[in-house]
Design an enzyme around this catalytic site. Sequence first.
Site, PDB file in Angstrom:
ATOM      1  N   SER A   4       1.044   5.202  -0.141  1.00  0.00           N
ATOM      2  CA  SER A   4       0.260   6.420   0.044  1.00  0.00           C
ATOM      3  C   SER A   4       0.784   7.592  -0.778  1.00  0.00           C
ATOM      4  O   SER A   4       0.094   8.583  -0.972  1.00  0.00           O
ATOM      5  CB  SER A   4       0.257   6.821   1.520  1.00  0.00           C
ATOM      6  OG  SER A   4       1.564   7.195   1.929  1.00  0.00           O
TER       7      SER A   4
ATOM      8  N   ALA B  73       0.860  -1.187   0.000  1.00  0.00           N
ATOM      9  CA  ALA B  73       0.000   0.000   0.000  1.00  0.00           C
ATOM     10  C   ALA B  73       0.896   1.235   0.000  1.00  0.00           C
ATOM     11  O   ALA B  73       1.640   1.470   0.948  1.00  0.00           O
ATOM     12  CB  ALA B  73      -0.910  -0.006   1.221  1.00  0.00           C
TER      13      ALA B  73
ATOM     14  N   CYS C 262      -6.872  12.932   6.941  1.00  0.00           N
ATOM     15  CA  CYS C 262      -6.592  12.996   5.504  1.00  0.00           C
ATOM     16  C   CYS C 262      -7.767  13.519   4.698  1.00  0.00           C
ATOM     17  O   CYS C 262      -7.580  14.138   3.646  1.00  0.00           O
ATOM     18  CB  CYS C 262      -6.153  11.631   4.983  1.00  0.00           C
ATOM     19  SG  CYS C 262      -7.448  10.365   4.978  1.00  0.00           S
TER      20      CYS C 262
ATOM     21  N   CYS D 289      -9.629   3.373   9.687  1.00  0.00           N
ATOM     22  CA  CYS D 289      -9.153   3.114   8.328  1.00  0.00           C
ATOM     23  C   CYS D 289      -8.320   1.847   8.286  1.00  0.00           C
ATOM     24  O   CYS D 289      -8.452   1.030   7.362  1.00  0.00           O
ATOM     25  CB  CYS D 289      -8.346   4.306   7.810  1.00  0.00           C
ATOM     26  SG  CYS D 289      -7.755   4.123   6.110  1.00  0.00           S
TER      27      CYS D 289
END
Length: 376
Positions: free
Chosen positions: A18, A16, A210, A111
């Site tokens: 970002s 993952a 975010c 999240c």
Amino acid sequence: MTETPQRTRPLRVLAAMSGGVDSAVAAARAAEAGHDVTGVHLALSANPQSFRTGARGCCTIEDSRDARRAADVIGIPFYVWDLADRFREDVVEDFVAEYEAGRTPNPCLRCNEKIKFAALLDKALALGFDAVCTGHYAQVIRRDDGTRELHRASDMAKDQSYVLGVLDDRQLAHAMFPLGDTLTTKDEIRAEAERRNLAVAKKPDSHDICFIADGDTQGFLADRLGRSEGDIVDEAGNRLGTHEGAYGYTIGQRKGLRIGTPAPDGKPRYVLDISPVTNTVTVGPADALDVNGLRAIKPRWCGAAPTGPGTYTAQLRAHGGETEVRAEVVDGALEVSFREPVRGVAPGQAIVLYDGTRVVGSATIASTTRATAGVA
């Protein structure tokens, strides 16, 4: 010992990415260790154009491009996966609902639970990947019997195990945190990124929430919940001022109260209680924030659930310290008492229990018992 799957066989790893330096270095380390790594950036905004330059989180178009460039340099395939609908339902809507109910949520923890190690992991496993790799600072340690434990990072200053305390056995079995077992400063991580020719080496860290691009949480909530004037009162119920929505406050808050009348002792006042039913915010002295116990619901265990009462250390916020507690599961909820009073604990936050460096589990704070009197 630290789980090192590369010593047995290479894994198919979904990294993952970002768009930040930590996740880029983590992906590079996984690839360097011999794993078959694929990079993926999660598109979490239905309208990412609104999260462009100047945003304080990790949801911008620029972040997606930075992640792609890092993947190109590392030499791994790269994709963008659209999880905006799932993110809106499980994280953003939950965030708004919790504030509306007078609680203080942690969207990063949610999240990790619902997106990165549920939606993303499930999709990764369905596609034949063995593990999801992230740039979190934490460690997965494999025991002799094959079970896995979540531990704090080697460097406590960067430890992020608090927001990972919701991971269960199955999720830990497919989690990889390449940065967690190295005693390196952030400057050294950036230097490593520079040595690897990753353009994100000097990119500032993301911070705040975010999906709130300008950092104005109260404005974000007001747009979704509307403005509703209510009273700010003291512990005796005396009206001291007004507010435009009780959801805009959190337990322990001092700034932004807009109270014209000074306290009798001249000392600052803090938010002690939030009542969404009456739309009332109660304020009082700092020592009224002290709590000596709490009840937490929806516990999630990083391994077997503890049996009977036990002594642990607990962390109550992402960047908070540890405090010694006595905890026991009673009727499915976690009952916790503090060895010493703790100040400013808000319902909706997570309590994470530790046994040494091992994460025992996490639960959501439902209520607190004040050291003076009453239940918040």
